[in-house]
Design an enzyme around this catalytic site. Structure first.
Site, PDB file in Angstrom:
ATOM      1  CB  CYS A   5      -0.788   0.589   1.225  1.00 52.39           C
ATOM      2  SG  CYS A   5      -1.598  -1.848   1.433  1.00 52.39           S
ATOM      3  N   GLY A  30       0.953  -0.646  -4.931  1.00 46.49           N
ATOM      4  CA  GLY A  30      -0.453  -1.226  -5.144  1.00 46.49           C
ATOM      5  C   GLY A  30      -0.840  -0.985  -6.001  1.00 46.49           C
ATOM      6  CG  ASN A  99       2.203   1.918   3.898  1.00 46.51           C
ATOM      7  OD1 ASN A  99       2.803   2.390   4.099  1.00 46.51           O
ATOM      8  ND2 ASN A  99       2.423   0.619   3.541  1.00 46.51           N
ATOM      9  N   GLY A 100       0.365  -0.541   6.489  1.00 42.63           N
ATOM     10  CA  GLY A 100       1.207  -1.359   7.270  1.00 42.63           C
ATOM     11  C   GLY A 100       0.720  -2.276   7.453  1.00 42.63           C
ATOM     12  CE1 TYR A 238      10.645  -6.128  -6.173  1.00 44.86           C
ATOM     13  CE2 TYR A 238       9.457  -5.253  -4.479  1.00 44.86           C
ATOM     14  CZ  TYR A 238       9.529  -6.126  -5.778  1.00 44.86           C
ATOM     15  OH  TYR A 238       8.246  -6.827  -6.644  1.00 44.86           O
ATOM     16  CG  ASP A 339      16.624  -9.984  -8.679  1.00 44.47           C
ATOM     17  OD1 ASP A 339      16.630  -9.393  -9.087  1.00 44.47           O
ATOM     18  OD2 ASP A 339      16.186 -10.586  -8.936  1.00 44.47           O
TER      19      ASP A 339
END
Length: 442
Positions: A5, A30, A99-100, A238, A339
């Site tokens: 989110c 999201g 968010n969380g 990321y 990566d």
């Protein structure tokens, strides 16, 4: 692995329109659903399943000066429970975006239900709204109510609330999830500062435990509670956009330094460095620069396929549709493939095979983070431990499983050097979870 989110809030002219544009810039956080709530003599919400342009393809016909917004990946609750959600309690009503993840959601919800409070969803966001309204009714003050929320709930939460013609924004006392505040022709908040730069350049991080109340064109803020900072390290590895700056650290430069540190720790015999796009690209550039091996684009991404780890299902076909090798770059070469992480190992295994099929003589895999060995309980959808390939296998076991000629990960110390700050939550790497997040009785 999936991020959970992104949120936005604004007091400004045409706030719903600005929410739309900011949510576009937060879309990476999201892709399952999006919503915007604004104030027009009360709370009005437009939301739905899909990407931001799909949900709001009909536009938002409102000039309201107050709005909150949300893009969602579901780590808690059903796919259809898109935010912001509206919460009614104690003769009040609010809309909230979150968010969380709350680590004590279930026992705390049971406690509230035993006291007669009703819930209409299965997402932890609703509990924050109910708790806030309960304490607001008792105390009559937004700051005091949120302080009680801080005392009750555990885990990670950055929240935006629209309530009674006001905006309330808060970041949890440990600062697990990022949150930025900007001031220009209005007051703006977003999960990342890259979601605010189109409106203002006067931006800072919201402090852990800080609460803002925006009312009638005035803004007030207080730091109500502060715990040892535990910012999620995977925002740097990321999740966050490369052009974001979190806690004074450029995400792009942190990832570049991860590649530099990785090349120093684990050099590889190679003729070309290529990245798994997009999140591996910046670290690959750092690896190439430090190692002296040329960097080239050996895998091309189909821009019309969503991020693999954020899509709800169908990963195998999506990997094939998403990435295409450039044979002219790969054929006959010793390839160093960079990566950002390995979760289950299924995707990297297919990519290694794809590169071999394109004619690579050797494939040396380098990962710009340490092995992920433990699940996350603070809002990142890292699988249960038995699904994590590094939880039970050695690096050599993983190398054989993915079919690489060599495999190396960045060390914990190398990661710390690259990010450049000490106050990081690295529980998914070390198994050392922040004590406060689980300091509650079941």
């Amino acid at each position: 692995m999936r991020e959970k989110c992104g949120i936005f809030a604004a007091y400004a002219d045409n706030a719903p329109e600005k929410a739309y544009y900011s949510l576009l810039s937060l879309q990476h956080r999201g892709q399952e659903g999006a919503g915007i709530t604004f104030w027009e003599n009360g709370i009005k919400t437009i939301k739905g399943i899909g990407l931001v342009p799909e949900v709001f393809k009909g536009g938002i016909e409102s000039k309201s000066s107050l709005a909150i917004g949300h893009v969602r990946y579901s780590t808690f609750g059903s796919l259809t429970e898109v935010q912001p959600i509206e919460v009614k309690c104690c003769n009040y009503k609010l809309a909230i975006a979150h968010n969380g993840t709350l680590t004590n959601y279930l026992p705390l919800r049971e406690k509230y239900e035993s006291e007669g409070f009703k819930f209409n969803s299965t997402i932890d966001t609703e509990l924050i709204g109910v708790a806030f309204l309960k304490h607001y009714k008792e105390l009559g003050d937004e700051f005091k109510a949120m302080e009680e929320v801080f005392n009750e709930v555990r885990g990670a939460y950055s929240v935006a609330i629209l309530f009674d013609g006001k905006i309330i924004v808060a970041r949890d006392p440990a600062g697990f999830r990022p949150l930025a505040y900007g001031e220009g022709d209005g007051f703006y908040f977003a999960s990342e500062n890259s979601g605010l730069r189109m409106f203002t350049n006067k931006i800072r991080d919201v402090f852990p435990g800080e609460v803002f109340v925006v009312e009638e064109g005035e803004i007030y803020s207080k730091v109500l509670k502060k715990l040892p900072h535990s910012h999620c390290v995977f925002e740097y590895i990321y999740f966050a956009r490369p052009d974001s700056n979190i806690e004074g650290v450029s995400v792009y430069l942190a990832r570049y330094r991860m590649g530099v540190e990785l090349a120093r720790e684990s050099p590889a015999p190679g003729d070309v460095v290529i990245a798994v796009p997009d999140s591996g690209r910046t670290a690959a550039l750092g690896f190439a620069h430090e190692s002296g091996i040329p960097y080239m684009e050996g895998l091309i991404k189909n821009r019309y396929i969503g991020r693999t780890f954020i899509m709800p299902s169908g990963r195998e076909l999506k990997v094939k549709l998403k990435l295409s090798p450039v044979r002219e770059v790969i054929e006959g070469k010793r390839v160093v493939l960079v990566d950002d992480s390995i979760v289950r190992g299924t995707t990297i295994k297919r990519i290694v095979k794809m590169i071999r099929d394109a004619g690579a003589e050797e494939v040396h895999v380098r990962i710009s983070s340490p092995p992920i060995r433990y699940p996350c309980y603070m809002g990142i959808d890292i699988p249960t431990r038995h699904e994590l390939i590094a939880a039970w296998r050695t690096v050599e076991d993983i190398r054989r499983e993915i079919g690489a000629d060599s495999l190396a990960y960045l060390s914990i110390e190398g990661l710390k050097r690259a990010v450049g700050i000490e106050d990081l939550c690295m529980a998914c790497l070390t198994g050392h979870y922040p004590e406060w997040a689980f300091d509650f009785e079941l």
